[in-house]
Design an enzyme around this catalytic site. Structure first.
Site, PDB file in Angstrom:
ATOM      1  N   LYS A 145     -19.198   3.513  16.669  1.00  6.74           N
ATOM      2  CA  LYS A 145     -19.852   4.285  17.729  1.00  6.74           C
ATOM      3  C   LYS A 145     -21.079   3.510  18.199  1.00  6.74           C
ATOM      4  O   LYS A 145     -21.812   2.943  17.370  1.00  6.74           O
ATOM      5  CB  LYS A 145     -20.245   5.660  17.181  1.00  6.74           C
ATOM      6  CG  LYS A 145     -20.741   6.656  18.231  1.00  6.74           C
ATOM      7  CD  LYS A 145     -20.966   8.030  17.591  1.00  6.74           C
ATOM      8  CE  LYS A 145     -21.415   9.079  18.595  1.00  6.74           C
ATOM      9  NZ  LYS A 145     -21.587  10.408  17.963  1.00  6.74           N
ATOM     10  N   SER A 172     -19.451  14.096  20.442  1.00 10.65           N
ATOM     11  CA  SER A 172     -19.845  12.926  21.191  1.00 10.65           C
ATOM     12  C   SER A 172     -19.153  11.631  20.744  1.00 10.65           C
ATOM     13  O   SER A 172     -19.207  10.635  21.464  1.00 10.65           O
ATOM     14  CB  SER A 172     -21.357  12.730  21.072  1.00 10.65           C
ATOM     15  OG  SER A 172     -21.717  12.485  19.728  1.00 10.65           O
ATOM     16  N   SER A 184     -19.922  16.296  16.136  1.00 17.76           N
ATOM     17  CA  SER A 184     -19.567  15.141  16.965  1.00 17.76           C
ATOM     18  C   SER A 184     -18.546  14.180  16.363  1.00 17.76           C
ATOM     19  O   SER A 184     -18.057  13.301  17.069  1.00 17.76           O
ATOM     20  CB  SER A 184     -20.825  14.360  17.336  1.00 17.76           C
ATOM     21  OG  SER A 184     -21.461  14.965  18.430  1.00 17.76           O
TER      22      SER A 184
END
Ligand SMILES: [Mg+2]
Ligand SMILES: [Zn+2]
Lengths: 490, 468, 103
Positions: free
Chosen positions: A84, A159, A183
């Site tokens: 990420k 996310s 997330s």
């Protein structure tokens, strides 16, 4: 390579690592096979902000040389891993999908990144996210949305949407995400992969660009429970660079995955099964409960009353911490600067241009919740709700070893469906937030599909540091859905 | 016109003398090349996290125990405001649960000044304002060096117990002495490792309520502290006498014009939005830990002054000077070695201002013994002491080398006899009780002995003769 | 409980934006005021709770005294640090004039 050998892109991470360590596959070949898949579909999915293919080729060649020389490159030898883009990578841009950090290269590796490198993993790229991890759809990215590989008209969740999509699309058999209010788990659920949020403090946050420090945790997303367990064994364990790191070694997870759930007490959280949860989602949770019962667990209804206040408390605490964590993006030391005649005006111009609407919204919400006259009513009260949630979970865990709930109230929704209404978007996190507030681990395991044929994950929740037990149950559900047990595949 | 009373409370920020910074391993050093002692943590880079320095905590505990504080479980908060020399745009500081509370500083004259708290926090970087003569409001740009960012500070907040500029000065001197004694800080105001802000208000003498206070910043020495308090006192009294209110504000001391000036207030009202620092856990100074820190504490200035006064019988002023110079240990040891208390204190107060150099305890003791025995005059003793400091040695030998052989009792007595015989008229007046001629005889004997005689010994012999 | 219309006003939002160093257009101000009001309205359930007897939890971990030894570690290379900066002068970070004093 003969036709009899399946491509590495169809293999779970642990099998790739085993083959590379035995010298049966080369890390370079594994990498190239994954890069080929990426080149085929990335333009459609947009899972990555940045591909690190050059770095990755060097690292893969190094792994192959180690194997050739008779050295063990580590438990994740040759496994391509997507990171990420809020995890710091030394000398490689880290943007948090924000204009304000565009082009910034950290001078250091996050602890998890360093541990992955040490374990022989091949870092292939930085994945898209909602800006600064604030969102549940990966639409709030300065660099455009990521799409769900199962239906590109839909969101991958967020996310960590880029990481979930990368795993679901076969771009990488392993990815890391961060989870502040769901997330990792929510995009895992929407993309049909496994996503683990470890116990708060289990995985070092050093090098994770902070959103809400008391809630953030890094965790793996993977095609299988075993892969997630293998990744967690590598990245977990005490880190002296993070004061909130649990002073314990990494847990042994893989070796215990097959222990089953015989005799475990599992409770279905009543408060998270009610209004707002789509019927097909609820049915999959009930089916999961049945599967666990089938496998020998004692399943019953559980109650965590304060969990109903989780969402409200979360949307005061997380923005408050974020408003402070994101103050440093002021145009002075790194990242974007928009010139203006005074420093204060320069700060304002920079932040106004550099942050997207969702980030601004949360900064303002958090600033408000902390500001003079409102602290007690909002932030202070939310911290007390946190006490209640911890208390209620502790009470539930007196009767149960594990809890079960939905992850996302719905399957993947179409792009744009919730973007205009923040509160509706926030409601996506209602089932995942309680674990973050309590600091407890939880996992999203794919458990079939909804009425629309889209993936649905179920959530297994566990008390602090009980990841091993939690993943045993996840493995049972994974087995069940694969058809190895009745009650699995629908 | 009524009488006014000044009320002062001080906030003193001191850099702790650790090797590394409060939350990272960067060097804590003054004067290094700009931006060389910086890392992801003290630059506030994204993803970095603070880890608390044990050394800083222990120095803060030492100071707290030295000030008689209660050393408590404590937490850190974030104080949020934008400023370019603060890398994270918040300061990590102890807010409602500081490590040290409720202490006291005892001034040399015995006055006890309350210490409300002494808490830990991080320092900011340093801005240089360029253009416009370096004055902040006229500068056309500022340059920031983050070497100082994250250096550990203790902020020591006094109660509003101080009543004059002189007392404020004495408080700062005493605090500095404690900081030096505990090794907590080098406490150098010139280098900025000790920074003082003063809260000043005035009230009618005898009143028990407080007036509106102003906080005065930019005090770079105890001298400017005292000047600023005096100025601010006058300014506030003038306002009040004219029927004008004192406005609560932060003011800047301008050393050049000798006045305080209101600081331009920020365009936003201060709202620091304190909340618990989630990246750090609580501090619990457990009993064993505190005991170990307390055990390592040296005797502190106030206790040393009491001890020295008790042992030597010297007055407050001398004792204060000698302890401030750190000479009390030498005086006490020289007394043990047989030295003369009064003379040791006189030398320590007046003749050893700089360094004690090569002087050792036995030599110091021997010197004062020789003086007491009349073997050296005060002037000679001073000269011998200077030589002992410069090159060391034995006081007898040094005295001999300087030609200060002690006059034997016989030689002195002969000289006295000769002087009496040569001045019968003066002797008659002496016998008649005219003490004014004592000096005359002493002078005569001095002349005869080339200055080697001790005045007191001559006087004693004259009295003996008169009595006998 | 504060009625929703008064929960947060445009002037509150403008003040908060100021504190946070953000500039809002009139349209954004209006939009954000409504959206923040929605969220705060949702939080009314928490606001309504009587929690006077409950101790706040700042942190899910019960750890204390996490400390490192006072040992100097290498700092970053200055060139790399300053290379990342938008403006540098004389090995320092350059900023426009600073008005006012730190808190
Ligand atoms: Mg302070
Ligand atoms: Zn540092």
């Amino acid at each position: 390579m003969s036709d009899a050998v399946p491509p590495s892109t169809s293999l779970p991470a642990v099998e790739i690592a085993a083959a590379v360590r035995r010298g049966e596959r080369s890390a370079v070949e594994v990498l190239e096979e994954h890069l080929a898949v990426i080149h085929e579909r990335e333009h459609e999915i947009h899972a990555f902000n940045l591909l690190m293919d050059d770095h990755a080729r060097v690292a893969a060649a190094h792994v192959d040389r180690q194997v050739a020389a008779g050295h063990d490159p580590g438990p994740l030898a040759g496994v391509p891993v997507a990171l990420k883009d809020n995890l710091c990578t030394s000398g490689v841009p880290t943007t948090c999908s924000s204009r304000i950090l565009e082009g910034w290269c950290p001078p250091y590796d996050a602890t998890v990144v360093a541990r992955l490198r040490m374990a022989g993993a091949i870092l292939i790229g930085k994945t898209n996210l909602d800006e600064f991890a604030m969102g549940s759809s990966t639409e709030h990215s300065a660099f455009g949305p990521t799409r769900n590989p199962h239906d590109p008209a839909r969101v991958p969740g967020g996310s960590s949407g880029g990481s979930a999509a990368a795993v679901a699309a076969g771009f990488a058999p392993l990815a890391l995400g961060s989870d502040t209010g769901g997330s990792i788990r929510q995009p895992a659920s929407l993309c049909g992969v496994v996503g683990v949020k470890p116990t708060y403090g289990r995985v070092s946050r050093y090098g994770l660009v902070a959103f809400a420090s008391s809630l953030d945790q890094i965790g793996p997303l993977a095609p299988t429970v075993a892969d997630a367990a293998a990744a967690l064994e590598v990245i977990a364990g005490h880190d002296p660079l993070d004061s909130t790191s649990v002073p314990e070694p990494a847990p042994e997870l893989l070796a215990r995955l097959g222990e089953g759930v015989e005799g475990l007490r599992v409770g279905v959280v009543a408060e998270l099964m009610g209004e707002g949860i789509a019927p097909d989602v609820r049915r999959r949770v009930e089916a999961a409960a049945d599967a666990l019962a089938e496998a020998g667990a004692k399943v019953d209804d559980a109650t965590v009353p304060a969990a109903t206040y989780g969402l409200s408390a979360y949307y005061l605490i997380a923005p408050a911490e974020a408003s402070s964590n994101l103050a440093r993006y002021d145009g002075v030391r790194y990242g974007l600067r928009v010139d203006a005649p005074t420093t204060a005006a320069m700060n304002t111009a920079t932040r106004t241009a550099g942050f997207g609407a969702e980030v601004k919204r949360r900064i303002m919400l958090g600033t408000y919740a902390l500001s003079a006259g409102y602290y007690d009513a909002y932030y202070g009260k939310a911290q007390k709700v946190r006490t209640l949630i911890i208390r209620d979970f502790a009470a539930a865990y007196e009767s149960f070893d594990l809890l079960l709930s939905p992850v996302s109230p719905t399957t993947a929704f179409p792009l744009g469906a919730k973007a205009a209404d923040p509160l509706t978007m926030y409601l996506s996190d209602v089932c995942t937030i309680p674990s973050n507030l309590a600091g407890d681990p939880s996992v999203s395991v794919p458990f079939g599909t909804g009425d629309d044929g889209l993936a649905i994950g179920v959530q297994v929740l566990a008390p602090a540091l009980a990841e091993a037990t939690m993943l045993r149950a996840a493995a049972v559900l994974e087995d069940a859905v694969a058809g190895n047990h009745p009650g699995g595949r629908r | 016109m009524s009488e006014w009373e000044t009320v002062v409370g001080l906030e003193v920020h001191c850099e702790l003398a650790t090797a590394s910074k409060l939350f990272c391993g960067c060097r804590n050093a003054f004067g290094d090349e700009p931006n060389t002692n910086v890392c992801p943590v003290c630059l506030g880079l994204p993803g970095s996290l603070p880890v608390l320095n044990r050394g800083a905590v222990e120095l803060a505990m030492r100071l707290g125990l030295a000030l008689g504080c209660e050393v408590r479980p404590s937490t850190f908060h974030r104080k949020n405001y934008f400023y370019p020399d603060m890398p994270k745009d918040y300061q990590i500081s102890q807010y409602d649960e500081p490590i040290n509370v409720d202490g006291v500083i005892e001034l040399p004259d015995g006055t006890r000044i309350g210490v409300e708290r002494a808490h830990l926090e991080e320092d900011t970087g340093k801005s240089t304002h360029v253009g416009g003569g370096g004055r902040i409001h006229e500068a056309d740009r500022s340059l920031v060096d983050y070497n100082r960012a994250g250096v550990p500070l203790v902020e020591i907040v006094s109660r509003p117990d101080l009543r004059s500029a002189e007392q404020a000065k004495a408080y700062v001197n005493e605090l500095r002495a404690v900081l030096l004694a505990t090794g907590a800080s080098d406490a150098r105001m010139e280098e900025g490792s000790m920074r003082v802000d003063a809260n000043v208000s005035v009230r009618p003498a005898g009143s028990s309520t407080f007036g509106t206070r102003c906080e005065v910043k930019n005090l770079n020495s105890t001298r400017s502290l005292a000047r600023a308090i005096d100025y601010e006192t006058r300014r506030q009294i003038e306002l009040l006498t004219d029927g004008e209110p004192v406005v609560q504000q932060t003011r800047h001391w301008d050393e050049a014009d000798g006045r305080t000036h209101p600081l331009r207030s920020k365009e936003e009202a201060f709202d620091y939005r304190y909340f618990p620092e989630p990246d750090l856990v609580a501090l619990a100074p457990l009993e064993e830990w505190q005991a170990a820190v307390a055990e390592a504490l040296p005797l502190l200035p106030a206790a040393r002054r009491r001890r020295l006064a008790d042992v030597t019988g010297a007055g407050i002023a001398s004792v204060a000077v000698v302890v401030e110079r750190g000479l009390d240990h030498l005086v006490l040891a020289a007394m043990e070695a047989g030295g003369d208390a009064g003379r040791l204190m006189v030398h320590a107060e007046h003749d050893l201002a700089g360094t004690t150099g090569a002087l050792d305890v036995d030599a110091f003791a021997g010197l004062t013994r020789m003086e007491a025995d009349g073997a050296l005059t005060a002037t000679q003793a001073k000269a011998v002491l200077a030589e002992l400091v410069a090159n060391g040695g034995d006081p007898q030998a040094v005295a001999a080398a300087l030609g200060y052989e002690a006059l034997s009792g016989d030689v002195l007595a002969e000289a006295v006899d000769a002087a009496v015989a040569a001045n019968p008229g003066a002797w008659d007046r002496f016998l008649a009780g005219d003490t004014k001629v004592t000096g005359f005889f002493v002078g005569q004997v001095m002349k005869a002995t080339a200055g080697k005689a001790d005045g007191k010994a001559v006087t004693a012999l004259l009295r003996q003769r008169a009595a006998g | 409980m504060v009625p929703m219309a008064e929960r947060i006003t445009p002037s509150d939002v403008a003040h908060v934006a100021d504190l946070a160093r953000l500039e809002l257009s009139p349209e954004e101000l209006e939009l954000f005021t409504g959206q923040l009001a929605d969220v705060l309205d949702h939080a009314a359930d928490v606001e309504a709770l009587d929690l006077s007897e409950v101790v706040p939890t700042a942190h899910p971990l019960p750890l204390v005294n996490v400390l490192r030894d006072d040992v100097v570690r290498p700092s970053l290379d200055r060139r790399a640090v300053l290379d990342a900066a938008p403006a540098v002068e004389d090995h320092r970070f350059q900023v426009p004039p600073v008005l006012g004093e730190p808190g």
